[in-house]
Design an enzyme around this catalytic site. Structure first.
Site, mmCIF file in Angstrom:
data_model
loop_
_atom_site.group_PDB
_atom_site.id
_atom_site.type_symbol
_atom_site.label_atom_id
_atom_site.label_comp_id
_atom_site.label_asym_id
_atom_site.label_seq_id
_atom_site.Cartn_x
_atom_site.Cartn_y
_atom_site.Cartn_z
ATOM 1 C CB CYS A 29 -9.441 -3.483 -11.839
ATOM 2 S SG CYS A 29 -8.841 -2.367 -13.082
ATOM 3 C CB CYS B 256 -5.366 -0.504 2.197
ATOM 4 S SG CYS B 256 -4.001 -1.207 3.306
ATOM 5 C CB CYS C 198 -0.848 0.032 1.255
ATOM 6 S SG CYS C 198 -2.077 1.303 1.596
ATOM 7 C CB CYS D 195 -4.258 2.981 5.934
ATOM 8 S SG CYS D 195 -4.078 2.803 4.068
HETATM 9 FE FE FE Z 1 -2.623 1.245 3.463
#
Ligand code: FE
Length: 136
Positions: free
Chosen positions: A120, A97, A48, A100
């Site tokens: 995607c 994610c 991320c 976060c």
């Molecule tokens: Fe994250």
């Protein structure tokens, strides 16, 4: 000064690149074929761009022809979160994610075997860590 998690949107704005901020925090979408990882074929992991959480492996990356980095599976079930997204008059599944809660992209059912899924993902939401050839 105290460090806190989750960060405020103001804090995200100061620590993320503008394109990463517009995707992760504002649910933006990058223009197809412009992202830095669309044609990346190197071996490694995609984490991320916001928090460094491990999201996808190069082992599941494939050429979808859509113009966005595409994967047929996440690196782990605990890396991402899926959420129904009915914006823009479409029924889609948003990928976030898990750590976060940053927006990454969407998942579709037209991917290759063995999962049939197409994750995607926007390049700007990712950071690529190339696999080292030797340890040390
Ligand atoms: Fe994250």
């Amino acid at each position: 000064m105290k460090k806190k998690m989750p960060k405020t949107e103001e804090e995200w704005k100061t620590c993320l690149a503008p394109e990463a901020f517009s995707i992760l925090r504002k649910k933006g979408t990058e223009i197809p074929f412009t992202g830095k990882y669309v044609n990346n074929k190197k071996k490694g992991v995609y984490v991320c761009a916001g928090c460094g959480n491990r999201l996808f492996s190069s082992d599941t990356k494939y050429e979808s022809g859509t113009g966005w980095p595409s994967f047929w599976a996440p690196a782990s079930k605990n890396g991402i979160e899926m959420k129904p997204d009915n914006s823009l008059l479409m029924h889609r599944t948003e990928i976030l994610c898990m750590k976060c809660k940053g927006h990454l992209g969407h998942v579709f059912d037209d991917g290759p075997k063995p999962t049939g899924k197409r994750f995607c993902i926007n390049s700007a939401a990712l950071h690529f860590k190339e696999k080292k050839k030797s340890v040390g």
